[in-house]
Scaffold this motif. Structure first.
Motif, PDB file in Angstrom:
ATOM      1  N   PRO A  11     -11.193   7.992 -52.267  1.00 43.31           N
ATOM      2  CA  PRO A  11     -11.188   8.545 -53.616  1.00 43.31           C
ATOM      3  C   PRO A  11     -10.207   9.700 -53.722  1.00 43.31           C
ATOM      4  CG  PRO A  11     -13.156   9.228 -52.455  1.00 43.31           C
ATOM      5  CD  PRO A  11     -12.433   8.256 -51.560  1.00 43.31           C
ATOM      6  N   GLU A  12      -9.611   9.818 -54.891  1.00 39.32           N
ATOM      7  CA  GLU A  12      -8.724  10.939 -55.148  1.00 39.32           C
ATOM      8  C   GLU A  12      -9.571  12.158 -55.481  1.00 39.32           C
ATOM      9  OE1 GLU A  12      -6.063   9.805 -58.243  1.00 39.32           O
ATOM     10  OE2 GLU A  12      -5.253   8.143 -57.125  1.00 39.32           O
ATOM     11  N   SER A  13      -9.018  13.335 -55.260  1.00 39.62           N
ATOM     12  CA  SER A  13      -9.734  14.554 -55.595  1.00 39.62           C
ATOM     13  C   SER A  13      -9.863  14.664 -57.109  1.00 39.62           C
ATOM     14  CB  SER A  13      -8.971  15.772 -55.076  1.00 39.62           C
ATOM     15  OG  SER A  13      -8.797  15.680 -53.688  1.00 39.62           O
ATOM     16  N   PRO A  14     -11.057  14.972 -57.610  1.00 41.60           N
ATOM     17  CA  PRO A  14     -11.214  15.109 -59.054  1.00 41.60           C
ATOM     18  C   PRO A  14     -10.453  16.319 -59.578  1.00 41.60           C
ATOM     19  CG  PRO A  14     -13.238  15.701 -57.916  1.00 41.60           C
ATOM     20  CD  PRO A  14     -12.278  15.207 -56.881  1.00 41.60           C
ATOM     21  N   GLY A  75     -11.170   1.460 -64.765  1.00 42.74           N
ATOM     22  CA  GLY A  75     -12.562   1.886 -64.696  1.00 42.74           C
ATOM     23  C   GLY A  75     -13.270   1.254 -63.502  1.00 42.74           C
ATOM     24  N   LEU A  76     -12.989  -0.017 -63.255  1.00 41.05           N
ATOM     25  CA  LEU A  76     -13.571  -0.714 -62.108  1.00 41.05           C
ATOM     26  C   LEU A  76     -13.121  -0.071 -60.800  1.00 41.05           C
ATOM     27  CD1 LEU A  76     -15.305  -3.219 -61.342  1.00 41.05           C
ATOM     28  CD2 LEU A  76     -13.165  -4.516 -61.279  1.00 41.05           C
ATOM     29  N   TRP A  77     -11.849   0.282 -60.738  1.00 41.83           N
ATOM     30  CA  TRP A  77     -11.300   0.922 -59.546  1.00 41.83           C
ATOM     31  C   TRP A  77     -11.895   2.309 -59.335  1.00 41.83           C
ATOM     32  CZ3 TRP A  77      -6.580   4.310 -59.202  1.00 41.83           C
ATOM     33  CH2 TRP A  77      -6.221   4.552 -57.870  1.00 41.83           C
ATOM     34  N   GLN A  81     -13.982   3.482 -56.045  1.00 40.77           N
ATOM     35  CA  GLN A  81     -13.718   4.671 -55.232  1.00 40.77           C
ATOM     36  C   GLN A  81     -14.986   5.498 -55.035  1.00 40.77           C
ATOM     37  OE1 GLN A  81      -9.693   6.610 -55.944  1.00 40.77           O
ATOM     38  NE2 GLN A  81      -9.989   5.411 -57.811  1.00 40.77           N
ATOM     39  N   GLU A  82     -15.743   5.657 -56.090  1.00 43.38           N
ATOM     40  CA  GLU A  82     -16.964   6.445 -56.001  1.00 43.38           C
ATOM     41  C   GLU A  82     -18.047   5.746 -55.186  1.00 43.38           C
ATOM     42  OE1 GLU A  82     -20.355   7.777 -59.110  1.00 43.38           O
ATOM     43  OE2 GLU A  82     -18.309   8.406 -59.614  1.00 43.38           O
ATOM     44  N   LEU A  83     -18.232   4.458 -55.426  1.00 42.48           N
ATOM     45  CA  LEU A  83     -19.365   3.753 -54.831  1.00 42.48           C
ATOM     46  C   LEU A  83     -19.098   3.174 -53.444  1.00 42.48           C
ATOM     47  CD1 LEU A  83     -20.724   2.168 -58.098  1.00 42.48           C
ATOM     48  CD2 LEU A  83     -21.787   3.980 -56.725  1.00 42.48           C
ATOM     49  N   PRO A  93     -21.769  -0.187 -52.341  1.00 43.95           N
ATOM     50  CA  PRO A  93     -21.020  -1.399 -52.651  1.00 43.95           C
ATOM     51  C   PRO A  93     -21.834  -2.422 -53.452  1.00 43.95           C
ATOM     52  CG  PRO A  93     -20.593  -0.734 -50.404  1.00 43.95           C
ATOM     53  CD  PRO A  93     -21.720   0.130 -50.904  1.00 43.95           C
ATOM     54  N   SER A  94     -23.111  -2.544 -53.135  1.00 43.83           N
ATOM     55  CA  SER A  94     -23.959  -3.474 -53.880  1.00 43.83           C
ATOM     56  C   SER A  94     -24.101  -3.036 -55.341  1.00 43.83           C
ATOM     57  CB  SER A  94     -25.340  -3.562 -53.218  1.00 43.83           C
ATOM     58  OG  SER A  94     -26.192  -4.398 -53.964  1.00 43.83           O
ATOM     59  N   VAL A  95     -24.259  -1.750 -55.548  1.00 43.87           N
ATOM     60  CA  VAL A  95     -24.357  -1.209 -56.910  1.00 43.87           C
ATOM     61  C   VAL A  95     -23.053  -1.483 -57.656  1.00 43.87           C
ATOM     62  CG1 VAL A  95     -24.555   0.928 -58.253  1.00 43.87           C
ATOM     63  CG2 VAL A  95     -26.094   0.506 -56.311  1.00 43.87           C
ATOM     64  N   TRP A  96     -21.915  -1.291 -56.983  1.00 39.16           N
ATOM     65  CA  TRP A  96     -20.617  -1.552 -57.608  1.00 39.16           C
ATOM     66  C   TRP A  96     -20.508  -3.014 -58.038  1.00 39.16           C
ATOM     67  CZ3 TRP A  96     -16.405  -4.623 -56.010  1.00 39.16           C
ATOM     68  CH2 TRP A  96     -15.245  -4.466 -56.778  1.00 39.16           C
ATOM     69  N   GLN A  97     -20.900  -3.922 -57.166  1.00 40.21           N
ATOM     70  CA  GLN A  97     -20.822  -5.346 -57.507  1.00 40.21           C
ATOM     71  C   GLN A  97     -21.756  -5.683 -58.650  1.00 40.21           C
ATOM     72  OE1 GLN A  97     -21.235  -7.714 -53.916  1.00 40.21           O
ATOM     73  NE2 GLN A  97     -19.764  -6.419 -52.868  1.00 40.21           N
ATOM     74  N   ARG A  98     -22.976  -5.192 -58.593  1.00 40.16           N
ATOM     75  CA  ARG A  98     -23.977  -5.518 -59.614  1.00 40.16           C
ATOM     76  C   ARG A  98     -23.652  -4.883 -60.969  1.00 40.16           C
ATOM     77  NH1 ARG A  98     -29.048  -2.460 -58.574  1.00 40.16           N
ATOM     78  NH2 ARG A  98     -27.913  -0.950 -59.815  1.00 40.16           N
TER      79      ARG A  98
END
Length: 136
Positions: A11-14, A75-77, A81-83, A93-98
């Protein structure tokens, strides 16, 4: 893990003063964000989750020319990065997919979605719907 894979997953720095969403970026900032997004789409999203292109699941090989696709994929990307960050925990990763992947890919690849009319190697510009002037 190669350096390119690390770049795609780290992830990039916020930046608290700026809105990190690509539609609000301009100039070189927008170009850099789009470049990084295209790397992620080319090297991770499509090889793993792309699925075959059919008339009922279109894909535009010039997807970056569709503002809706850029917005949805960015937005998906961002969610990826977060998940997929170790801080997200084992279920990230499961949350990201779902919660993210399935919805975005279904919307983009819908026969009436942003890639409707695009064929392999052939991008077709879309006309946005019109709007009457709001009475003042």
């Amino acid at each position: 893990m190669t350096e390119q894979q690390k770049e795609l997953t780290q992830p990039e720095s916020p930046q608290p003063e700026k809105n990190p969403f690509i539609l609000y970026m301009k100039g070189s900032e927008h170009e850099e964000a789009l470049h990084r997004l295209t790397l992620w789409v080319r090297h991770l999203l499509l090889p793993v989750y792309g699925r075959e292109v059919t008339s009922t699941a279109p894909w535009c090989t010039s997807w970056w020319r569709h503002q809706e696709a850029v917005a949805q994929l960015y937005g998906l990307w961002m969610a990826w990065q977060e998940l997929t960050n170790p801080a997200a925990g084992l279920t990230g990763p499961s949350v990201w997919q779902r919660d993210h992947l399935s919805h975005v890919m279904a919307a983009l690849r819908d026969p009436s979605g942003p890639f409707a009319g695009c064929k392999s190697g052939s991008h077709r510009e879309k006309e946005p719907p019109g709007m009457d002037a709001y009475p003042s």
